[in-house]
Write an enzyme that holds these catalytic residues in place. Structure first.
Site, PDB file in Angstrom:
ATOM      1  N   ARG A   1      35.154  29.922  31.780  1.00 44.08           N
ATOM      2  CA  ARG A   1      35.942  30.814  30.916  1.00 44.08           C
ATOM      3  C   ARG A   1      36.806  29.983  29.962  1.00 44.08           C
ATOM      4  NH1 ARG A   1      35.305  35.940  32.566  1.00 44.08           N
ATOM      5  NH2 ARG A   1      34.832  36.338  34.756  1.00 44.08           N
TER       6      ARG A   1
ATOM      7  N   GLY B   1      31.956  35.202  32.976  1.00 43.23           N
ATOM      8  CA  GLY B   1      31.426  35.403  34.335  1.00 43.23           C
ATOM      9  C   GLY B   1      29.906  35.402  34.330  1.00 43.23           C
TER      10      GLY B   1
ATOM     11  N   ARG C   1      36.505  45.169  35.202  1.00 41.62           N
ATOM     12  CA  ARG C   1      37.638  45.051  34.254  1.00 41.62           C
ATOM     13  C   ARG C   1      38.116  46.404  33.762  1.00 41.62           C
ATOM     14  NH1 ARG C   1      37.041  39.513  32.067  1.00 41.62           N
ATOM     15  NH2 ARG C   1      38.368  38.470  33.553  1.00 41.62           N
TER      16      ARG C   1
ATOM     17  N   ASP D   1      30.250  44.066  33.234  1.00 43.76           N
ATOM     18  CA  ASP D   1      31.183  45.160  32.944  1.00 43.76           C
ATOM     19  C   ASP D   1      30.590  46.160  31.942  1.00 43.76           C
ATOM     20  OD1 ASP D   1      32.821  43.534  34.443  1.00 43.76           O
ATOM     21  OD2 ASP D   1      33.975  42.793  32.736  1.00 43.76           O
TER      22      ASP D   1
ATOM     23  N   ASP E   1      32.907  39.671  25.527  1.00 45.68           N
ATOM     24  CA  ASP E   1      33.839  39.704  24.403  1.00 45.68           C
ATOM     25  C   ASP E   1      34.480  38.333  24.127  1.00 45.68           C
ATOM     26  OD1 ASP E   1      35.542  40.862  22.471  1.00 45.68           O
ATOM     27  OD2 ASP E   1      37.144  40.851  23.956  1.00 45.68           O
TER      28      ASP E   1
ATOM     29  N   ASP F   1      30.851  46.289  28.765  1.00 47.74           N
ATOM     30  CA  ASP F   1      31.886  46.824  27.871  1.00 47.74           C
ATOM     31  C   ASP F   1      31.896  46.216  26.465  1.00 47.74           C
ATOM     32  OD1 ASP F   1      32.815  44.321  28.500  1.00 47.74           O
ATOM     33  OD2 ASP F   1      34.761  44.960  29.250  1.00 47.74           O
TER      34      ASP F   1
ATOM     35  N   THR G   1      27.546  41.023  30.038  1.00 46.44           N
ATOM     36  CA  THR G   1      28.638  41.187  30.993  1.00 46.44           C
ATOM     37  C   THR G   1      28.303  42.315  31.950  1.00 46.44           C
ATOM     38  OG1 THR G   1      30.894  41.949  31.396  1.00 46.44           O
ATOM     39  CG2 THR G   1      29.994  42.524  29.268  1.00 46.44           C
TER      40      THR G   1
HETATM   41  O1  F6P Z   1      33.906  40.107  33.431  1.00 47.15           O
HETATM   42  C1  F6P Z   1      33.095  40.050  34.565  1.00 47.15           C
HETATM   43  C2  F6P Z   1      33.907  40.075  35.818  1.00 47.15           C
HETATM   44  O2  F6P Z   1      33.014  40.082  36.914  1.00 47.15           O
HETATM   45  C3  F6P Z   1      34.927  41.210  35.937  1.00 47.15           C
HETATM   46  O3  F6P Z   1      34.329  42.405  36.346  1.00 47.15           O
HETATM   47  C4  F6P Z   1      35.895  40.635  36.933  1.00 47.15           C
HETATM   48  O4  F6P Z   1      37.183  41.199  36.804  1.00 47.15           O
HETATM   49  C5  F6P Z   1      35.923  39.184  36.562  1.00 47.15           C
HETATM   50  O5  F6P Z   1      34.693  38.909  35.915  1.00 47.15           O
HETATM   51  C6  F6P Z   1      36.093  38.229  37.710  1.00 47.15           C
HETATM   52  O6  F6P Z   1      36.200  36.952  37.189  1.00 47.15           O
HETATM   53  P1  F6P Z   1      36.002  35.587  37.982  1.00 47.15           P
HETATM   54  O7  F6P Z   1      34.545  35.394  38.182  1.00 47.15           O
HETATM   55  O8  F6P Z   1      36.587  34.567  37.065  1.00 47.15           O
HETATM   56  O9  F6P Z   1      36.722  35.741  39.263  1.00 47.15           O
END
Ligand code: F6P
Length: 347
Positions: free
Chosen positions: A75, A14, A174, A130, A106, A132, A128
């Site tokens: 991704r 992301g 997440r 997140d 990760d 994490d 990230t």
């Molecule tokens: O890992 C970053 C994040 O923003 C998470 O918090 C969220 O669940 C996910 O990516 C959303 O992913 P996408 O951008 O693929 O919808």
């Protein structure tokens, strides 16, 4: 030690504010060593396709204040197919790369770590919203994401006050509750729910009701998208699983469910808002410019020293170096004591 002439840089997973400052710093530091820099488009997808652009001082100079990533991201998991993994390795040679800097969370770092084990010279930078990634006190994007969420919470409080209702804000993050916890603390939420602690909806409802009875007629609640309680979908039930095995947690709709539960249990009107990807946009705040810059410089220094299979990290206020192996497959979650501390503020 092999001579380095050209390094590749990619951003995976992301997007978030802070990626561009890191890319810029990589290019600037590379110039000191006389390295050419190849920008790889769209994360690992660009390594599979061999899709790149040359980066130089002129095209990165002003990107420090831009959100997102000028390289694009995805991704993509090249380890999902033997053929894709082979293409990454072939393209590494074909593009005449001597090292590759992967900026990601990760999943992206996991791929970089596996490639390092197979002999490809990779270095990682933790990113990230997140927050994490283990072994680092900071990941690129976290501070801006929280700042945006705090702003949203304050706006919701204004309308909650006018309508004398509870506003629930659902944030991303997440399985780690860092974004929710920090938003709740910094934004002065009445209650916060994080995935690390099973949600006690009754305790929350009683707290909101008690405050109402004492004359506080409105309130705000922050809910992490991954929070667990009975009746909420499990991640694997969300139907959309990405290449790294993650479900779309936003599809669980926990913000709405929590608002409904508040109304049902307290009789107080409650509405919800989902901040979603708004949290990942905008100009990076100070720390998402300063630390990505430090990370970018240190990552190139690692390349120069021939130290591969490593990730740069923030340790206190200092830049540290950790083995990518130590990071991969683990998630840095909120310790329960910190949630207990946040609960002291639910008054
Ligand atoms: O890992 C970053 C994040 O923003 C998470 O918090 C969220 O669940 C996910 O990516 C959303 O992913 P996408 O951008 O693929 O919808």
């Amino acid at each position: 030690m092999a001579v380095v002439r050209r390094i590749g840089v990619l951003t995976g997973g992301g997007d978030c504010p802070g990626l561009n400052p890191a890319i810029r710093a990589v290019v600037m530091r590379a110039a000191d060593y006389g390295y050419e820099v190849t920008g790889i488009h769209d994360g690992w997808a660009g390594m599979i396709r061999g899709d790149t652009e040359p980066l130089n001082l002129e095209n990165v100079r002003e990107i420090i204040s831009q959100g997102g990533t000028v390289l694009g991201t995805s991704r993509t998991n090249p380890y999902k197919s033997e053929e894709d993994k082979k293409k990454v390795i072939e393209n590494f040679s074909r593009l005449r790369l001597d090292a590759l800097i992967a900026i990601g969370g990760d999943d992206t770092l996991g791929v970089a770590g596996k490639l390092a084990r197979e002999g490809l010279p990779t270095v990682g930078i933790p990113k990230t919203m997140d927050n994490d990634v283990p072994e680092t006190d900071y990941c690129i994007g976290f501070d801006t994401a929280v700042s945006v969420a705090v702003d949203a919470l304050e706006r919701l409080r204004d309308t909650a006050r006018s309508h004398r209702r509870i506003m629930v804000l659902e944030v991303m993050g997440r399985e780690a509750g860092w974004v929710a916890l920090y938003t709740g603390i910094a934004g002065g939420a009445d209650w916060t729910l994080i995935p690390e602690v099973p949600a006690d909806l009754e305790e929350m409802a009683q707290n909101l009701l008690n405050k109402r009875q004492k004359g506080r007629l409105f309130g705000t609640v922050v809910v992490s998208e991954a929070v667990h309680f009975e009746g909420a979908l499990k991640e694997e039930e969300t139907g959309e699983i990405d290449e790294f095995g993650h479900g779309r947690l936003g599809a669980r709709g926990v913000g709405q469910l929590v608002a409904q539960e508040i109304e049902r249990r307290t009789g107080i009107a409650a509405k919800h808002a989902v901040i979603g990807h708004i949290q990942r946009g905008g100009s990076p705040v100070l720390r998402d410019r300063y630390y990505p810059t430090r990370f970018g410089i240190s990552a190139v220094d690692l390349v120069h020293k021939g130290e591969f299979g490593k990730m740069v990290a923030l340790k206190g206020e200092e830049i540290g170096i950790v083995e990518m192996e130590k990071v991969v497959g683990r998630v840095k979650t909120v310790p329960p004591e910190l949630y207990q501390l946040a609960k002291l503020l639910f008054k």
